[in-house]
Design a protein around this motif. Structure first.
Motif, PDB file in Angstrom:
ATOM      1  N   UNK A  53       0.733  -1.205   0.107  1.00  0.00           N
ATOM      2  CA  UNK A  53      -0.171   0.122  -0.049  1.00  0.00           C
ATOM      3  C   UNK A  53       1.009   1.387  -0.104  1.00  0.00           C
ATOM      4  N   UNK A  54       2.103   0.935  -0.258  1.00  0.00           N
ATOM      5  CA  UNK A  54       3.078   2.354  -0.437  1.00  0.00           C
ATOM      6  C   UNK A  54       2.982   3.062  -1.613  1.00  0.00           C
ATOM      7  N   UNK A  55       3.968   3.904  -1.842  1.00  0.00           N
ATOM      8  CA  UNK A  55       3.849   4.724  -3.189  1.00  0.00           C
ATOM      9  C   UNK A  55       5.021   4.680  -3.933  1.00  0.00           C
ATOM     10  N   UNK A  56       4.945   4.403  -5.227  1.00  0.00           N
ATOM     11  CA  UNK A  56       6.346   4.192  -5.945  1.00  0.00           C
ATOM     12  C   UNK A  56       6.484   5.552  -6.793  1.00  0.00           C
ATOM     13  N   UNK A  57       7.495   5.694  -6.925  1.00  0.00           N
ATOM     14  CA  UNK A  57       8.182   6.977  -7.835  1.00  0.00           C
ATOM     15  C   UNK A  57       8.999   6.346  -8.910  1.00  0.00           C
ATOM     16  N   UNK A 133      -8.433  -2.377   1.975  1.00  0.00           N
ATOM     17  CA  UNK A 133      -8.957  -2.583   0.829  1.00  0.00           C
ATOM     18  C   UNK A 133      -8.353  -1.332  -0.159  1.00  0.00           C
ATOM     19  N   UNK A 134      -8.061  -1.870  -1.435  1.00  0.00           N
ATOM     20  CA  UNK A 134      -7.441  -0.815  -2.372  1.00  0.00           C
ATOM     21  C   UNK A 134      -8.438   0.194  -2.573  1.00  0.00           C
ATOM     22  N   UNK A 135      -9.624   0.073  -2.243  1.00  0.00           N
ATOM     23  CA  UNK A 135     -10.845   1.040  -2.983  1.00  0.00           C
ATOM     24  C   UNK A 135     -10.684   2.152  -1.733  1.00  0.00           C
ATOM     25  N   UNK A 136      -9.919   1.785  -0.781  1.00  0.00           N
ATOM     26  CA  UNK A 136      -9.733   2.783   0.510  1.00  0.00           C
ATOM     27  C   UNK A 136      -8.631   3.509   0.308  1.00  0.00           C
ATOM     28  N   UNK A 137      -7.787   3.192  -0.469  1.00  0.00           N
ATOM     29  CA  UNK A 137      -6.364   3.941  -0.651  1.00  0.00           C
ATOM     30  C   UNK A 137      -6.404   5.004  -1.596  1.00  0.00           C
ATOM     31  N   UNK A 138      -6.608   6.157  -1.187  1.00  0.00           N
ATOM     32  CA  UNK A 138      -6.554   7.320  -2.275  1.00  0.00           C
ATOM     33  C   UNK A 138      -5.232   7.121  -3.200  1.00  0.00           C
ATOM     34  N   UNK A 139      -5.593   7.690  -4.329  1.00  0.00           N
ATOM     35  CA  UNK A 139      -4.282   7.717  -5.479  1.00  0.00           C
ATOM     36  C   UNK A 139      -3.460   8.910  -5.133  1.00  0.00           C
ATOM     37  N   UNK A 140      -2.012   8.591  -5.322  1.00  0.00           N
ATOM     38  CA  UNK A 140      -1.219   9.689  -5.064  1.00  0.00           C
ATOM     39  C   UNK A 140      -1.565  10.950  -5.612  1.00  0.00           C
ATOM     40  N   UNK A 145       3.833   9.208  -9.089  1.00  0.00           N
ATOM     41  CA  UNK A 145       3.946   8.310  -7.914  1.00  0.00           C
ATOM     42  C   UNK A 145       2.749   7.252  -8.272  1.00  0.00           C
ATOM     43  N   UNK A 146       2.931   5.942  -7.985  1.00  0.00           N
ATOM     44  CA  UNK A 146       1.940   4.814  -8.029  1.00  0.00           C
ATOM     45  C   UNK A 146       1.987   4.288  -6.946  1.00  0.00           C
ATOM     46  N   UNK A 147       0.852   3.537  -6.523  1.00  0.00           N
ATOM     47  CA  UNK A 147       0.726   2.495  -5.544  1.00  0.00           C
ATOM     48  C   UNK A 147       0.862   1.072  -6.087  1.00  0.00           C
ATOM     49  N   UNK A 148       1.488   0.230  -5.421  1.00  0.00           N
ATOM     50  CA  UNK A 148       1.852  -1.044  -5.982  1.00  0.00           C
ATOM     51  C   UNK A 148       0.836  -1.710  -6.807  1.00  0.00           C
ATOM     52  N   UNK A 149      -0.440  -1.723  -6.340  1.00  0.00           N
ATOM     53  CA  UNK A 149      -1.611  -2.433  -6.446  1.00  0.00           C
ATOM     54  C   UNK A 149      -2.092  -1.685  -7.930  1.00  0.00           C
ATOM     55  N   UNK A 150      -1.916  -0.461  -8.251  1.00  0.00           N
ATOM     56  CA  UNK A 150      -1.820   0.235  -9.566  1.00  0.00           C
ATOM     57  C   UNK A 150      -1.452  -0.329 -10.705  1.00  0.00           C
ATOM     58  N   UNK A 151      -0.205  -0.929 -10.358  1.00  0.00           N
ATOM     59  CA  UNK A 151       0.733  -1.580 -11.599  1.00  0.00           C
ATOM     60  C   UNK A 151       0.544  -2.847 -11.824  1.00  0.00           C
ATOM     61  N   UNK A 152       0.336  -3.675 -10.776  1.00  0.00           N
ATOM     62  CA  UNK A 152       0.286  -5.009 -10.908  1.00  0.00           C
ATOM     63  C   UNK A 152      -0.923  -5.507 -11.701  1.00  0.00           C
ATOM     64  N   UNK A 153      -0.495  -6.326 -12.673  1.00  0.00           N
ATOM     65  CA  UNK A 153      -1.396  -6.594 -14.156  1.00  0.00           C
ATOM     66  C   UNK A 153      -1.406  -5.798 -15.153  1.00  0.00           C
TER      67      UNK A 153
END
Length: 219
Positions: A53-57, A133-140, A145-153
């Protein structure tokens, strides 16, 4: 999608506190007093990386500060040893855990959960995964910056449009974040998540553009 933000470790002291292995870059936001975490026994949530649930740059920036107060969901990652909250009654990880107190001590997060009164009961939580839940995580706020789950898939393609595979997960190495590329034939390759190699992330288009140096995908 459930995102792992921590894993409960060994008890600390005799009053029911536990150590937590942090898997988020936003611990202060995730581990706040009053946060309620649900447990989902028998299900292991997908985790892109140790900090799902971290942020990637694409260009690593400053390390975000640790965080404190939140309500988390939990998913046991390992079978806890037996414990009891009543004589003769085996303790079961509850459907929800509420954070009563969270503090940082010698680089670790120590958490007291409501209803976990002593060391024996805390021991039963060992190995439990804490998830949101990923739905509860606001986008950066930062478009870089990107959350991990935004990139997976996402599909991974070259600048010319050749498909290389898809993002299987994110590994957070000391030197840089790494995209784990799942190739069509089934093997994987590691791609440093830096702008020189990953010039574009197109979330709307469902793809990551990668311009790998010669031989990178063969390592």
């Amino acid at each position: 999608m459930q995102l792992v933000i921590g894993r409960i470790g060994k008890p600390h002291g005799v009053r029911g506190e536990v150590t937590v292995e942090v898997r988020t870059d936003e611990p202060e936001a995730r581990f706040a007093p009053g946060t309620v975490l649900r447990t989902e026994p028998g299900a292991t949530p997908p985790t892109a990386s140790p900090r799902s649930s971290g942020v990637l740059r694409t260009e690593p920036g400053a390390t975000p500060p640790p965080a404190r107060n939140t309500v988390l969901r939990t998913e046991p990652g390992a079978t806890p040893p037996p414990a009891t909250d009543e004589p003769g009654v085996p303790f079961r990880v509850p459907a929800e855990l509420t954070i009563e107190e969270a503090r940082f001590h010698q680089g670790r997060v120590l958490i007291a959960f409501d209803g976990i009164p002593d060391r024996n009961t805390a021991e039963a939580l060992r190995g439990t995964l804490l998830v949101v839940d990923s739905a509860d995580v606001a986008p950066p706020d930062d478009p870089e910056e990107f959350h991990d789950h935004q990139l997976v898939g996402l599909a991974v393609v070259t600048p010319a449009g050749e498909r290389l595979g898809e993002v299987a997960r994110i590994d957070h190495a000391p030197s840089s974040d790494l995209l784990v590329l799942r190739r069509p034939e089934g093997r994987t390759a590691l791609i440093p998540f830096v702008r020189a190699i990953v010039p574009e992330v197109d979330l709307a288009g469902g793809r990551v553009v990668v311009d790998p140096p010669a031989g990178l995908l063969d390592l």
